[in-house]
Design a protein around this motif. Sequence first.
Motif, PDB file in Angstrom:
ATOM      1  N   GLY A 100       0.807  -1.211   0.000  1.00 53.76           N
ATOM      2  CA  GLY A 100       0.000   0.000   0.000  1.00 53.76           C
ATOM      3  C   GLY A 100       0.836   1.256   0.000  1.00 53.76           C
ATOM      4  N   SER A 101       0.165   2.392  -0.003  1.00 50.45           N
ATOM      5  CA  SER A 101       0.844   3.680  -0.063  1.00 50.45           C
ATOM      6  C   SER A 101       1.703   3.917   1.172  1.00 50.45           C
ATOM      7  N   PRO A 102       2.733   4.760   1.063  1.00 44.76           N
ATOM      8  CA  PRO A 102       3.561   5.080   2.231  1.00 44.76           C
ATOM      9  C   PRO A 102       2.731   5.731   3.334  1.00 44.76           C
ATOM     10  N   GLY A 103       3.097   5.427   4.575  1.00 46.31           N
ATOM     11  CA  GLY A 103       2.461   6.075   5.717  1.00 46.31           C
ATOM     12  C   GLY A 103       1.130   5.512   6.141  1.00 46.31           C
ATOM     13  N   THR A 104       0.754   4.335   5.628  1.00 47.72           N
ATOM     14  CA  THR A 104      -0.561   3.764   5.963  1.00 47.72           C
ATOM     15  C   THR A 104      -0.499   2.694   7.050  1.00 47.72           C
ATOM     16  N   GLY A 105       0.667   2.495   7.669  1.00 43.61           N
ATOM     17  CA  GLY A 105       0.743   1.598   8.824  1.00 43.61           C
ATOM     18  C   GLY A 105       1.373   0.248   8.570  1.00 43.61           C
ATOM     19  N   LYS A 106       1.991   0.064   7.426  1.00 43.91           N
ATOM     20  CA  LYS A 106       2.548  -1.244   7.102  1.00 43.91           C
ATOM     21  C   LYS A 106       3.729  -1.606   8.003  1.00 43.91           C
ATOM     22  N   THR A 107       4.659  -0.682   8.151  1.00 42.13           N
ATOM     23  CA  THR A 107       5.848  -0.960   8.968  1.00 42.13           C
ATOM     24  C   THR A 107       5.476  -1.127  10.433  1.00 42.13           C
ATOM     25  N   LEU A 157      11.495 -15.793  11.639  1.00 40.37           N
ATOM     26  CA  LEU A 157      10.747 -14.758  10.924  1.00 40.37           C
ATOM     27  C   LEU A 157      11.704 -13.666  10.470  1.00 40.37           C
ATOM     28  N   VAL A 158      11.628 -13.329   9.177  1.00 42.19           N
ATOM     29  CA  VAL A 158      12.427 -12.242   8.619  1.00 42.19           C
ATOM     30  C   VAL A 158      11.474 -11.154   8.130  1.00 42.19           C
ATOM     31  N   ILE A 159      11.691  -9.933   8.602  1.00 46.27           N
ATOM     32  CA  ILE A 159      10.875  -8.799   8.174  1.00 46.27           C
ATOM     33  C   ILE A 159      11.699  -7.954   7.209  1.00 46.27           C
ATOM     34  N   LEU A 160      11.192  -7.780   5.998  1.00 47.10           N
ATOM     35  CA  LEU A 160      11.871  -7.014   4.958  1.00 47.10           C
ATOM     36  C   LEU A 160      11.024  -5.777   4.667  1.00 47.10           C
ATOM     37  N   ASP A 161      11.505  -4.644   5.110  1.00 47.76           N
ATOM     38  CA  ASP A 161      10.718  -3.408   5.076  1.00 47.76           C
ATOM     39  C   ASP A 161      11.115  -2.522   3.898  1.00 47.76           C
ATOM     40  N   LYS A 187      11.323 -20.502   6.373  1.00 44.24           N
ATOM     41  CA  LYS A 187      11.084 -19.426   7.329  1.00 44.24           C
ATOM     42  C   LYS A 187       9.883 -18.619   6.861  1.00 44.24           C
ATOM     43  N   SER A 188       9.334 -17.844   7.767  1.00 45.33           N
ATOM     44  CA  SER A 188       8.280 -16.906   7.384  1.00 45.33           C
ATOM     45  C   SER A 188       8.901 -15.564   7.069  1.00 45.33           C
ATOM     46  N   VAL A 189       8.334 -14.883   6.090  1.00 42.46           N
ATOM     47  CA  VAL A 189       8.812 -13.565   5.686  1.00 42.46           C
ATOM     48  C   VAL A 189       7.641 -12.593   5.719  1.00 42.46           C
ATOM     49  N   ILE A 190       7.873 -11.419   6.305  1.00 45.31           N
ATOM     50  CA  ILE A 190       6.927 -10.310   6.182  1.00 45.31           C
ATOM     51  C   ILE A 190       7.589  -9.257   5.307  1.00 45.31           C
ATOM     52  N   ILE A 191       6.920  -8.868   4.246  1.00 45.85           N
ATOM     53  CA  ILE A 191       7.445  -7.831   3.348  1.00 45.85           C
ATOM     54  C   ILE A 191       6.472  -6.659   3.318  1.00 45.85           C
ATOM     55  N   THR A 192       6.991  -5.450   3.439  1.00 45.68           N
ATOM     56  CA  THR A 192       6.168  -4.264   3.220  1.00 45.68           C
ATOM     57  C   THR A 192       6.618  -3.617   1.919  1.00 45.68           C
ATOM     58  N   SER A 193       5.663  -3.151   1.147  1.00 52.43           N
ATOM     59  CA  SER A 193       5.991  -2.554  -0.157  1.00 52.43           C
ATOM     60  C   SER A 193       4.971  -1.491  -0.529  1.00 52.43           C
ATOM     61  N   ASN A 194       5.443  -0.441  -1.168  1.00 51.08           N
ATOM     62  CA  ASN A 194       4.537   0.584  -1.691  1.00 51.08           C
ATOM     63  C   ASN A 194       4.175   0.318  -3.146  1.00 51.08           C
ATOM     64  N   LEU A 195       4.676  -0.802  -3.688  1.00 48.99           N
ATOM     65  CA  LEU A 195       4.423  -1.143  -5.091  1.00 48.99           C
ATOM     66  C   LEU A 195       3.628  -2.436  -5.207  1.00 48.99           C
TER      67      LEU A 195
END
Length: 241
Positions: A100-107, A157-161, A187-195
């Motif tokens: 989603g768009s930047p600043g919407t709470g993903k991180t 768990l790996v978080i890729l921001d 492993k589990s991965v959490i990815i945040t993306s604006n695209l």
Amino acid sequence: MKQNIREICKTLRLAYVADVYEKISFENPEQFLYGVLDEELKLRENAKINRLMKKAKFLDKKSLHTYEWTEQIRFPPHLTKEELCSLKFIENRQNIVLVGSPGTGKTHLATGLGRKACERGYEVRFYRIAHLVEELEQALHNHRLSVFRKRMEKVDLVILDEMGYLPFSKEGAELLFQIISEFYEQKSVIITSNLEFSQWNKIFTDSRLTAALVDRLIHHAHIISFHGESYRLSHALSKRN
């Protein structure tokens, strides 16, 4: 006597008993013994959580307790907020993709899930993706890539921001692909993306590599989309009014 108690606790590897036994109230020996051992166990667990939090290298102390669940967050039909926060996806080695768009709470959400995972005893690592790629490139050039892989073996768990903010070099993209491929079903991965996935070609130079990467990420993934305006922008504008 106190010094003798400390020496015995040290021999028995009881890290906290010598500091807390005088504070334990009791009515009988069994209650006292239980109280001392229970306090030792609690303090050990707290110390373990603190170690896991430190090793995870979160950028801030945001948690699920302070997270605002809004209608801007769209869950897939097969996933609820409660199921997400139960962390079953880690046990099942599934991925979470927050788009989603930047600043919407993903991180914030990714960090909150990561902190809760640490509290549950999971090994977690948090990376801004650009920093991870830099670390991988340095490890490759210093012939220490195997050392990096070794460090990641016990991680759950790996978080890729922030996927999508900066394009990668061909070498960086290939290294990131290799690492994520090794995480696949391990492993589990959490990815945040604006695209959106269709736009990931902007940051990876090879369309085939991009397709292969997306395929691995979404095969066992819950995709959560974020809509609306940036929280940060809205907050800044509200302070000006």
